[in-house]
Design an enzyme around this catalytic site. Structure first.
Site, PDB file in Angstrom:
ATOM      1  N   HIS A  50      -3.320  -4.884   1.714  1.00 25.79           N
ATOM      2  CA  HIS A  50      -2.716  -5.411   2.944  1.00 25.79           C
ATOM      3  C   HIS A  50      -3.126  -6.872   3.129  1.00 25.79           C
ATOM      4  O   HIS A  50      -4.303  -7.190   2.998  1.00 25.79           O
ATOM      5  CB  HIS A  50      -3.254  -4.680   4.175  1.00 25.79           C
ATOM      6  CG  HIS A  50      -2.932  -3.227   4.195  1.00 25.79           C
ATOM      7  ND1 HIS A  50      -1.888  -2.717   4.924  1.00 25.79           N
ATOM      8  CD2 HIS A  50      -3.518  -2.167   3.589  1.00 25.79           C
ATOM      9  CE1 HIS A  50      -1.847  -1.401   4.775  1.00 25.79           C
ATOM     10  NE2 HIS A  50      -2.829  -1.040   3.967  1.00 25.79           N
ATOM     11  N   GLU A 103      -1.216  -8.402   5.858  1.00 31.68           N
ATOM     12  CA  GLU A 103      -0.665  -8.593   7.213  1.00 31.68           C
ATOM     13  C   GLU A 103      -1.699  -8.312   8.302  1.00 31.68           C
ATOM     14  O   GLU A 103      -1.491  -8.662   9.454  1.00 31.68           O
ATOM     15  CB  GLU A 103       0.597  -7.726   7.405  1.00 31.68           C
ATOM     16  CG  GLU A 103       0.369  -6.238   7.582  1.00 31.68           C
ATOM     17  CD  GLU A 103      -0.036  -5.517   6.297  1.00 31.68           C
ATOM     18  OE1 GLU A 103      -0.027  -6.125   5.224  1.00 31.68           O
ATOM     19  OE2 GLU A 103      -0.382  -4.326   6.396  1.00 31.68           O
ATOM     20  N   CYS A 156       0.824  -1.218   0.000  1.00 33.94           N
ATOM     21  CA  CYS A 156       0.000   0.000   0.000  1.00 33.94           C
ATOM     22  C   CYS A 156       0.862   1.274   0.000  1.00 33.94           C
ATOM     23  O   CYS A 156       1.472   1.583  -1.012  1.00 33.94           O
ATOM     24  CB  CYS A 156      -0.990  -0.059   1.156  1.00 33.94           C
ATOM     25  SG  CYS A 156      -2.454   0.913   0.782  1.00 33.94           S
TER      26      CYS A 156
HETATM   27  N1  GLN Z   1      -3.592   6.387   1.151  1.00 40.90           N
HETATM   28  C1  GLN Z   1      -2.334   6.139   1.767  1.00 40.90           C
HETATM   29  C2  GLN Z   1      -1.243   6.981   1.120  1.00 40.90           C
HETATM   30  O1  GLN Z   1      -1.487   7.643   0.205  1.00 40.90           O
HETATM   31  C3  GLN Z   1      -1.991   4.658   1.690  1.00 40.90           C
HETATM   32  C4  GLN Z   1      -2.952   3.874   2.539  1.00 40.90           C
HETATM   33  C5  GLN Z   1      -2.407   2.596   3.082  1.00 40.90           C
HETATM   34  O2  GLN Z   1      -1.222   2.365   3.173  1.00 40.90           O
HETATM   35  N2  GLN Z   1      -3.322   1.760   3.523  1.00 40.90           N
HETATM   36  O3  GLN Z   1      -0.141   6.955   1.533  1.00 40.90           O
END
Ligand code: GLN
Length: 204
Positions: A174, A176, A81
């Site tokens: 994710h 984890e 992410c």
């Molecule tokens: N929206 C977050 C960002 O731009 C990422 C979200 C996440 O890691 N779950 O950094």
């Protein structure tokens, strides 16, 4: 089997504790990485989810930029992410300086705001295995472009969500947060262990 592995988790911000917990549950040694000295001797690194703008600022505040950029270009690394955003080459947000480990263009929060976050069971083909992996997409990034050297390992709704290039694995979701460790095992088996086998042995 994983006892001798030392895998770092960038621990400046975000859900690094879940990754460390999963690593320990698999029998590997996890290490919190905050300073550049924490990178030494690691077999691999995970950059967790969180908030990429904050992570970006903290990387500079902790004087990690140079060593981290070098590490992710040569060693096994998995970004989930926000971690995927950091490892990209181009981001639709010029306030973030990407680490450039994988030739992709990403849009932050590409699926929309928090209300469009969702959970799903993904049907993935990893190597020669079909697996079901529980996945949470939380204000996830959207991959808009991939370079020729990038392998798209999985798509969801026609968008790439799991990709790799060389030593680098990224997922826009994710795993984890769940107890499932399939993708963590995949990262270790296909990225960390092969890279470790290529390391020169001291004195030989
Ligand atoms: N929206 C977050 C960002 O731009 C990422 C979200 C996440 O890691 N779950 O950094």
């Amino acid at each position: 089997m994983y006892e001798r592995l030392k895998i770092g988790v960038l621990a400046l911000q975000g859900d690094f504790e879940r990754h460390l917990y999963q690593l320990t549950a698999l029998g590997a040694s996890g290490r919190e990485v905050r300073l550049s000295k924490d990178l030494s001797g690691l077999d691999g690194l995970i950059i967790p989810g969180g908030e990429s703008t904050t992570m970006n600022n903290l990387i500079d505040r902790f004087s990690l930029r140079q060593e981290l950029s070098a590490f992710v270009k040569h060693k096994a690394v998995w970004g989930t992410c926000a971690g995927m955003i950091m490892l990209a080459t181009r981001i639709n947000d010029s306030t973030i300086e990407p680490l450039g480990a994988i030739d992709i263009t990403v849009t932050r929060n590409g699926y929309g705001r928090q209300v469009f976050s969702f959970f799903t069971d993904l049907n993935l083909t990893l190597g020669d295995k079909n697996v079901i992996v529980p996945a949470s997409f939380i204000r996830a990034p959207l991959v808009n472009k991939t370079g020729d050297a990038v392998a798209v390992l999985a798509k969801y709704d026609n968008h790439p969500i799991l990709l790799s290039q060389g030593n680098c694995l990224v997922s826009s979701f994710h795993t984890e947060l769940h107890s499932d460790k399939t993708l963590l095992k995949y990262f270790i088996d296909k990225f960390v262990l092969p890279a470790q086998a290529l390391q020169p042995t001291n004195g030989i």
